[in-house]
Structures are given as C-alpha cells and as structure tokens.
Design a protein around this motif. Structure first.
Motif, PDB file in Angstrom:
ATOM      1  N   PHE A  13      61.387   7.127  60.585  1.00 38.32           N
ATOM      2  CA  PHE A  13      61.690   7.185  59.158  1.00 38.32           C
ATOM      3  C   PHE A  13      62.664   6.078  58.759  1.00 38.32           C
ATOM      4  CE2 PHE A  13      64.583   8.598  55.798  1.00 38.32           C
ATOM      5  CZ  PHE A  13      63.691   8.711  54.744  1.00 38.32           C
ATOM      6  N   MET A  14      63.696   5.850  59.559  1.00 41.59           N
ATOM      7  CA  MET A  14      64.688   4.825  59.240  1.00 41.59           C
ATOM      8  C   MET A  14      64.083   3.430  59.265  1.00 41.59           C
ATOM      9  SD  MET A  14      67.309   6.427  58.335  1.00 41.59           S
ATOM     10  CE  MET A  14      68.489   5.114  58.213  1.00 41.59           C
ATOM     11  N   VAL A  15      63.184   3.171  60.208  1.00 42.46           N
ATOM     12  CA  VAL A  15      62.525   1.865  60.253  1.00 42.46           C
ATOM     13  C   VAL A  15      61.666   1.667  59.013  1.00 42.46           C
ATOM     14  CG1 VAL A  15      60.781   0.511  61.466  1.00 42.46           C
ATOM     15  CG2 VAL A  15      62.607   1.612  62.757  1.00 42.46           C
ATOM     16  N   LEU A  16      60.875   2.679  58.650  1.00 38.39           N
ATOM     17  CA  LEU A  16      60.051   2.561  57.453  1.00 38.39           C
ATOM     18  C   LEU A  16      60.901   2.404  56.193  1.00 38.39           C
ATOM     19  CD1 LEU A  16      57.314   5.226  58.235  1.00 38.39           C
ATOM     20  CD2 LEU A  16      57.086   2.728  58.305  1.00 38.39           C
ATOM     21  N   LEU A  17      61.987   3.156  56.116  1.00 39.51           N
ATOM     22  CA  LEU A  17      62.890   3.044  54.969  1.00 39.51           C
ATOM     23  C   LEU A  17      63.483   1.643  54.881  1.00 39.51           C
ATOM     24  CD1 LEU A  17      64.468   4.378  52.622  1.00 39.51           C
ATOM     25  CD2 LEU A  17      66.220   4.969  54.330  1.00 39.51           C
ATOM     26  N   SER A  18      63.887   1.088  56.006  1.00 38.84           N
ATOM     27  CA  SER A  18      64.487  -0.245  55.979  1.00 38.84           C
ATOM     28  C   SER A  18      63.470  -1.309  55.577  1.00 38.84           C
ATOM     29  CB  SER A  18      65.122  -0.585  57.325  1.00 38.84           C
ATOM     30  OG  SER A  18      64.137  -0.779  58.312  1.00 38.84           O
ATOM     31  N   VAL A  19      62.210  -1.138  55.963  1.00 39.21           N
ATOM     32  CA  VAL A  19      61.168  -2.085  55.533  1.00 39.21           C
ATOM     33  C   VAL A  19      60.991  -2.009  54.018  1.00 39.21           C
ATOM     34  CG1 VAL A  19      58.706  -2.600  55.655  1.00 39.21           C
ATOM     35  CG2 VAL A  19      59.987  -2.140  57.746  1.00 39.21           C
ATOM     36  N   VAL A  25      64.297  -4.215  47.631  1.00 40.84           N
ATOM     37  CA  VAL A  25      65.682  -4.236  47.157  1.00 40.84           C
ATOM     38  C   VAL A  25      66.363  -5.556  47.507  1.00 40.84           C
ATOM     39  CG1 VAL A  25      67.938  -3.110  47.272  1.00 40.84           C
ATOM     40  CG2 VAL A  25      65.857  -1.725  47.264  1.00 40.84           C
ATOM     41  N   HIS A  26      66.521  -5.816  48.826  1.00 44.39           N
ATOM     42  CA  HIS A  26      67.211  -7.040  49.250  1.00 44.39           C
ATOM     43  C   HIS A  26      66.859  -7.331  50.705  1.00 44.39           C
ATOM     44  CE1 HIS A  26      70.507  -9.818  50.155  1.00 44.39           C
ATOM     45  NE2 HIS A  26      70.566 -10.003  48.841  1.00 44.39           N
ATOM     46  N   PRO A  27      66.655  -8.607  51.041  1.00 40.98           N
ATOM     47  CA  PRO A  27      66.280  -8.969  52.415  1.00 40.98           C
ATOM     48  C   PRO A  27      67.298  -8.576  53.493  1.00 40.98           C
ATOM     49  CG  PRO A  27      65.872 -10.812  50.929  1.00 40.98           C
ATOM     50  CD  PRO A  27      66.597  -9.760  50.136  1.00 40.98           C
ATOM     51  N   ASN A  28      68.543  -8.403  53.131  1.00 42.47           N
ATOM     52  CA  ASN A  28      69.556  -8.037  54.133  1.00 42.47           C
ATOM     53  C   ASN A  28      69.386  -6.625  54.681  1.00 42.47           C
ATOM     54  OD1 ASN A  28      70.898 -10.452  54.401  1.00 42.47           O
ATOM     55  ND2 ASN A  28      72.345 -10.010  52.763  1.00 42.47           N
ATOM     56  N   TRP A  29      68.537  -5.813  54.043  1.00 46.70           N
ATOM     57  CA  TRP A  29      68.269  -4.475  54.572  1.00 46.70           C
ATOM     58  C   TRP A  29      67.561  -4.532  55.915  1.00 46.70           C
ATOM     59  CZ3 TRP A  29      70.393  -0.034  53.500  1.00 46.70           C
ATOM     60  CH2 TRP A  29      70.983   0.159  52.247  1.00 46.70           C
ATOM     61  N   VAL A  30      67.035  -5.694  56.281  1.00 42.70           N
ATOM     62  CA  VAL A  30      66.384  -5.836  57.585  1.00 42.70           C
ATOM     63  C   VAL A  30      67.375  -5.538  58.711  1.00 42.70           C
ATOM     64  CG1 VAL A  30      66.781  -8.319  57.969  1.00 42.70           C
ATOM     65  CG2 VAL A  30      64.714  -7.230  58.848  1.00 42.70           C
ATOM     66  N   TRP A  31      68.655  -5.687  58.446  1.00 40.02           N
ATOM     67  CA  TRP A  31      69.670  -5.403  59.462  1.00 40.02           C
ATOM     68  C   TRP A  31      69.705  -3.915  59.833  1.00 40.02           C
ATOM     69  CZ3 TRP A  31      71.147  -9.057  62.427  1.00 40.02           C
ATOM     70  CH2 TRP A  31      71.147 -10.361  61.958  1.00 40.02           C
ATOM     71  N   LEU A  32      69.250  -3.064  58.939  1.00 39.04           N
ATOM     72  CA  LEU A  32      69.141  -1.647  59.283  1.00 39.04           C
ATOM     73  C   LEU A  32      68.100  -1.453  60.384  1.00 39.04           C
ATOM     74  CD1 LEU A  32      69.881   1.308  58.822  1.00 39.04           C
ATOM     75  CD2 LEU A  32      68.211   1.363  56.950  1.00 39.04           C
ATOM     76  N   THR A  33      67.000  -2.178  60.292  1.00 39.12           N
ATOM     77  CA  THR A  33      65.982  -2.126  61.344  1.00 39.12           C
ATOM     78  C   THR A  33      66.553  -2.611  62.667  1.00 39.12           C
ATOM     79  OG1 THR A  33      64.288  -2.563  59.698  1.00 39.12           O
ATOM     80  CG2 THR A  33      63.660  -2.862  61.979  1.00 39.12           C
ATOM     81  N   VAL A  34      67.324  -3.687  62.619  1.00 41.71           N
ATOM     82  CA  VAL A  34      67.960  -4.221  63.831  1.00 41.71           C
ATOM     83  C   VAL A  34      68.905  -3.183  64.430  1.00 41.71           C
ATOM     84  CG1 VAL A  34      69.517  -6.007  64.710  1.00 41.71           C
ATOM     85  CG2 VAL A  34      67.731  -6.607  63.064  1.00 41.71           C
TER      86      VAL A  34
END
Length: 71
Positions: A13-19, A25-34
């Motif tokens: 769920f967190m990976v899908l949410l971060s995508v 919203v903003h490209p920096n949300w990719v850090w949540l996936t990391v």
C-alpha cells in the motif's frame, strides 16, 4: 491476519501510495518508496521492523508461528 501478511499488505500500500503522490503531487514523494524499500531490505537481514512492532502492540496481531501453535 498475521503480522507478516499485514506487513506485506502495508508495504504494498505504501509503495502504491508513494507512486500516486509522486505522479500527481510532487516528484520528491519518490523518497517514500526508497524509504519503504530500504526498511524491507534491512528487515530481511535483521528481522527488526518498527511497523510490525506497531501492528503487534496496537492491533494485537499474532505471528504466523503464534497462530499455528494456538490450540
């Protein structure tokens, strides 16, 4: 539901949410996936996972082993 299954569902769920957040919203949300990936990676070696500890305490979930031995 066991802690292991809940943890897998939560990580997915967190990976899908971060995508979704990265795209809309903003490209920096990719850090949540990391962050999620790094936590899963370290957990596979150490067995330590803060999310599973939280799920055990707050939701009173049991591990697969505990569920298999409760009779």
């Amino acid at each position: 539901m066991s802690v292991e299954r809940a943890l897998t569902a939560f990580a997915g769920f967190m990976v899908l949410l971060s995508v979704v957040l990265t795209v809309w919203v903003h490209p920096n949300w990719v850090w949540l996936t990391v962050f999620v990936g790094a936590n899963l990676f370290q957990q596979s070696f150490t067995g330590f996972c803060p999310a599973s500890m939280f799920m055990r305490k707050v939701f009173k979930l049991k591990t697969e082993r505990e569920l298999a031995t409760r009779n």
